[in-house]
Design a protein around this motif. Structure first.
Motif, PDB file in Angstrom:
ATOM      1  N   LYS A  50      10.277  -9.241  -1.423  1.00  0.00           N
ATOM      2  CA  LYS A  50       9.275  -8.196  -1.157  1.00  0.00           C
ATOM      3  C   LYS A  50       9.459  -6.998  -2.081  1.00  0.00           C
ATOM      4  N   ASN A  51      10.369  -7.123  -3.047  1.00  0.00           N
ATOM      5  CA  ASN A  51      10.690  -6.015  -3.935  1.00  0.00           C
ATOM      6  C   ASN A  51      11.315  -4.838  -3.175  1.00  0.00           C
ATOM      7  N   LEU A  52      11.961  -5.147  -2.079  1.00  0.00           N
ATOM      8  CA  LEU A  52      12.611  -4.107  -1.270  1.00  0.00           C
ATOM      9  C   LEU A  52      14.105  -4.119  -1.587  1.00  0.00           C
ATOM     10  N   ARG A  53      14.597  -3.031  -2.179  1.00  0.00           N
ATOM     11  CA  ARG A  53      16.009  -2.983  -2.586  1.00  0.00           C
ATOM     12  C   ARG A  53      16.910  -2.509  -1.462  1.00  0.00           C
ATOM     13  N   GLY A  54      16.350  -1.860  -0.447  1.00  0.00           N
ATOM     14  CA  GLY A  54      17.250  -1.454   0.624  1.00  0.00           C
ATOM     15  C   GLY A  54      16.665  -0.404   1.552  1.00  0.00           C
ATOM     16  N   LEU A  55      17.442  -0.135   2.605  1.00  0.00           N
ATOM     17  CA  LEU A  55      17.112   0.927   3.557  1.00  0.00           C
ATOM     18  C   LEU A  55      18.186   2.008   3.455  1.00  0.00           C
ATOM     19  N   LEU A  56      17.752   3.262   3.438  1.00  0.00           N
ATOM     20  CA  LEU A  56      18.684   4.388   3.460  1.00  0.00           C
ATOM     21  C   LEU A  56      18.499   5.086   4.795  1.00  0.00           C
ATOM     22  N   LEU A  57      19.565   5.173   5.569  1.00  0.00           N
ATOM     23  CA  LEU A  57      19.443   5.669   6.935  1.00  0.00           C
ATOM     24  C   LEU A  57      19.942   7.112   7.015  1.00  0.00           C
ATOM     25  N   GLY A  58      19.001   8.036   7.189  1.00  0.00           N
ATOM     26  CA  GLY A  58      19.345   9.462   7.254  1.00  0.00           C
ATOM     27  C   GLY A  58      20.216   9.763   8.470  1.00  0.00           C
ATOM     28  N   GLY A  59      19.807   9.248   9.621  1.00  0.00           N
ATOM     29  CA  GLY A  59      20.648   9.305  10.823  1.00  0.00           C
ATOM     30  C   GLY A  59      20.968  10.699  11.329  1.00  0.00           C
ATOM     31  N   PRO A  95      10.195  -2.322  -7.594  1.00  0.00           N
ATOM     32  CA  PRO A  95      11.360  -2.204  -6.701  1.00  0.00           C
ATOM     33  C   PRO A  95      11.340  -0.878  -5.931  1.00  0.00           C
ATOM     34  N   THR A  96      11.595  -0.970  -4.639  1.00  0.00           N
ATOM     35  CA  THR A  96      11.442   0.182  -3.745  1.00  0.00           C
ATOM     36  C   THR A  96      12.556   0.212  -2.723  1.00  0.00           C
ATOM     37  N   LEU A  97      12.925   1.420  -2.329  1.00  0.00           N
ATOM     38  CA  LEU A  97      13.828   1.591  -1.177  1.00  0.00           C
ATOM     39  C   LEU A  97      13.085   2.403  -0.123  1.00  0.00           C
ATOM     40  N   LEU A  98      13.486   2.230   1.129  1.00  0.00           N
ATOM     41  CA  LEU A  98      12.880   3.015   2.206  1.00  0.00           C
ATOM     42  C   LEU A  98      13.937   3.954   2.773  1.00  0.00           C
ATOM     43  N   HIS A  99      13.607   5.242   2.802  1.00  0.00           N
ATOM     44  CA  HIS A  99      14.513   6.219   3.412  1.00  0.00           C
ATOM     45  C   HIS A  99      13.957   6.564   4.795  1.00  0.00           C
ATOM     46  N   ARG A 146       0.832  -1.230   0.000  1.00  0.00           N
ATOM     47  CA  ARG A 146       0.000   0.000   0.000  1.00  0.00           C
ATOM     48  C   ARG A 146       0.854   1.262   0.000  1.00  0.00           C
ATOM     49  N   ARG A 147       2.146   1.104   0.137  1.00  0.00           N
ATOM     50  CA  ARG A 147       3.081   2.239   0.270  1.00  0.00           C
ATOM     51  C   ARG A 147       2.667   3.151   1.425  1.00  0.00           C
ATOM     52  N   THR A 148       2.381   2.537   2.572  1.00  0.00           N
ATOM     53  CA  THR A 148       2.053   3.329   3.756  1.00  0.00           C
ATOM     54  C   THR A 148       3.027   2.996   4.874  1.00  0.00           C
ATOM     55  N   ALA A 149       3.199   3.962   5.773  1.00  0.00           N
ATOM     56  CA  ALA A 149       4.037   3.750   6.954  1.00  0.00           C
ATOM     57  C   ALA A 149       3.363   4.445   8.120  1.00  0.00           C
ATOM     58  N   GLU A 150       3.178   3.725   9.207  1.00  0.00           N
ATOM     59  CA  GLU A 150       2.581   4.394  10.366  1.00  0.00           C
ATOM     60  C   GLU A 150       3.311   4.019  11.644  1.00  0.00           C
ATOM     61  N   VAL A 165       9.254   7.611   7.262  1.00  0.00           N
ATOM     62  CA  VAL A 165       9.688   6.707   6.193  1.00  0.00           C
ATOM     63  C   VAL A 165       9.248   7.280   4.858  1.00  0.00           C
ATOM     64  N   LEU A 166      10.192   7.327   3.934  1.00  0.00           N
ATOM     65  CA  LEU A 166       9.903   7.832   2.590  1.00  0.00           C
ATOM     66  C   LEU A 166      10.117   6.683   1.607  1.00  0.00           C
ATOM     67  N   PHE A 167       9.205   6.515   0.652  1.00  0.00           N
ATOM     68  CA  PHE A 167       9.363   5.463  -0.361  1.00  0.00           C
ATOM     69  C   PHE A 167      10.163   6.049  -1.528  1.00  0.00           C
ATOM     70  N   VAL A 168      11.238   5.374  -1.886  1.00  0.00           N
ATOM     71  CA  VAL A 168      12.145   5.897  -2.916  1.00  0.00           C
ATOM     72  C   VAL A 168      12.241   4.887  -4.058  1.00  0.00           C
ATOM     73  N   ASP A 169      12.071   5.354  -5.286  1.00  0.00           N
ATOM     74  CA  ASP A 169      12.255   4.469  -6.442  1.00  0.00           C
ATOM     75  C   ASP A 169      13.749   4.360  -6.754  1.00  0.00           C
ATOM     76  N   PRO A 170      14.217   3.172  -7.116  1.00  0.00           N
ATOM     77  CA  PRO A 170      15.636   3.060  -7.477  1.00  0.00           C
ATOM     78  C   PRO A 170      15.947   3.945  -8.673  1.00  0.00           C
ATOM     79  N   PRO A 171      17.010   4.712  -8.613  1.00  0.00           N
ATOM     80  CA  PRO A 171      17.354   5.586  -9.747  1.00  0.00           C
ATOM     81  C   PRO A 171      17.949   4.766 -10.883  1.00  0.00           C
TER      82      PRO A 171
END
Ligand code: SF4
Length: 428
Positions: free
Chosen positions: A192-201, A118-122, A13-17, A128-134
């Protein structure tokens, strides 16, 4: 009981709560891998949970740990399939993954469903932001491409070509440096079509006024113990890989450590090699982090003369070097060119296969016998580290420091910690 900052992501659903974790879970499970386990039990066995422990990112020694927990499924390769069906695997993610995850404002991230594309999570600021692979221009790594296009991040946990192709021996990579993933967490993410996590930190982690003093005292104690020989070389020797050190001849070596670890056990190697894919085997300079000791030892024992480029290539393709070493023919008659082609085939999921029987011994700790140690006491110590969010290798190397850790978590009773560690071992 401190609130745990937990976010539930529905990839479909591209949701995060944000979801409060009830005190029951927190009190029964304490933190880290034990809370991950409780969250998988609550949200269903298809969930992947990333979680930090109560000491992750603090001034406690070796507080670098993030844990990726999941239940191995059909995509997880022979090693994981050989495990009992109800087992939960906990993959230790070190270097800077733990502190950067926690400084992104999240303690546990529950990932449900499968993304349509394919999706990444930032992650940052608890959001959480959904990011498309560039797009990836030829030769450019996903990480480099993301650095140019995605919101800023300090660390990335990425799957690779091998996971995308459904290869059985895929391994996640932390900042393109590899990892200790030997149970195909990468494959579970790719499914899950999850390419990765990007950690802003960009956030911080609270600490008590006395923690800095305590931390310096432990560092002093560790320094004395290290004088007896506890760096990269002695650690590799103790793990039965003394011969592998000869394969580092000619490379420039520098010891390396994870976040807030007073005792480096990794090494950074710079080396030159002739890449057979380049015209006239042109020489290239490269560097690789020797983080996965068992992977390094296995490759160096199989191919003493070319272990460094083969390790770098395994990491680039997102393959577990231990599995790679076991699949290279015992006699390397085809030379480096043949071996590189074989790695490419493995990364496409078309190479030789392997029985999982030799790899199941220590799967609970991400498949690394070095993390699990030997005997009940060292297994318990590794489980404790996974609950607290500390590096299990550190606690195996310096069990003398275990008693000093309680001061960093005065609100957690020892009995609760023991119970949480037992729970992890029982579901291994
Ligand atoms: S003991 Fe080694 S793997 Fe563990 S935190 Fe220290 S440098 Fe990293």
């Amino acid at each position: 009981v401190k609130d745990l900052r937990t976010v539930i992501v529905h990839l479909d659903r591209r949701t995060a709560e944000a979801m409060p974790v009830d005190g029951g879970i927190r009190e029964a499970s304490v933190g880290g891998a034990a809370v991950n386990l409780a969250l998988i039990e609550r949200h269903g066995r298809e969930a992947i949970v990333f979680g930090a422990g109560p000491l992750t990112g603090t001034l406690a020694p070796a507080s670098a740990l993030l844990i990726g927990s999941f239940r191995p499924g059909a995509a997880s390769g022979p090693a994981a399939q050989a495990a009992p069906s109800q087992s939960i695997r906990h993959v230790p993610l070190l270097v800077t993954a733990g502190p950067d995850f926690r400084c992104s404002g999240i303690d546990h991230l529950v990932i449900l469903g499968t993304a349509e594309r394919p999706t990444l999570l930032h992650l940052d600021g608890g959001r959480v932001l959904f990011v498309d692979p560039p797009p990836q221009p030829d030769g450019m790594s996903l990480r480099t491409s993301l650095r140019r296009t995605a919101p800023p991040f300090r660390s990335a946990i990425l799957t690779g070509k091998s996971a995308d192709a459904g290869a059985a021996f895929a391994s996640v990579s932390i900042d393109a440096k590899g990892s200790l993933d030997k149970v195909n967490l990468a494959g579970a993410m790719a499914a899950k079509n999850l390419r990765g996590l990007l950690l802003g930190g960009t956030g911080g982690v609270a600490f008590a006024a006395d923690d800095l003093r305590r931390s310096l005292e432990i560092a002093g104690k560790v320094k004395t113990l290290r004088k007896k020989g506890l760096g990269f070389d002695p650690f590799v020797r103790a793990a039965g890989g003394g011969d592998s050190l000869k394969s580092l001849k000619g490379a420039r070596i520098q010891e390396a450590a994870c976040f807030h670890c007073p005792a480096p056990c990794m090494a950074h190697a710079r080396f030159a090699w002739s890449d057979p894919r380049r015209p006239q085997g042109e020489k290239r300079e490269e560097s690789v982090l020797l983080m996965d000791h068992s992977g390094w030892i296995a490759l160096a024992q199989r191919r003493p003369g070319t272990a460094l480029p083969l390790l770098a290539e395994s990491i680039r393709l997102g393959l577990d070097p231990v599995a790679v070493a076991s699949l290279l023919p015992a006699v390397g008659e085809g030379g480096l060119s043949f071996d590189i082609d074989l790695l490419a085939a493995l990364a496409q999921g078309t190479g030789p296969s392997q029985s999982g029987s030799s790899m199941v011994a220590a799967l609970i700790f991400g498949g690394s016998p070095i993390l699990a140690g030997t005997g009940d006491e060292s297994r318990r110590r590794a489980a404790l580290a996974l609950v607290l969010g500390l590096c299990p290798i550190f606690l195996q190397r310096f069990p003398e420091t275990a008693g000093d850790l309680a001061a960093f978590h005065p609100d957690i009773p020892t009995a609760s910690l023991d119970r949480a560690a037992e729970g992890i071992l029982a579901r291994g």
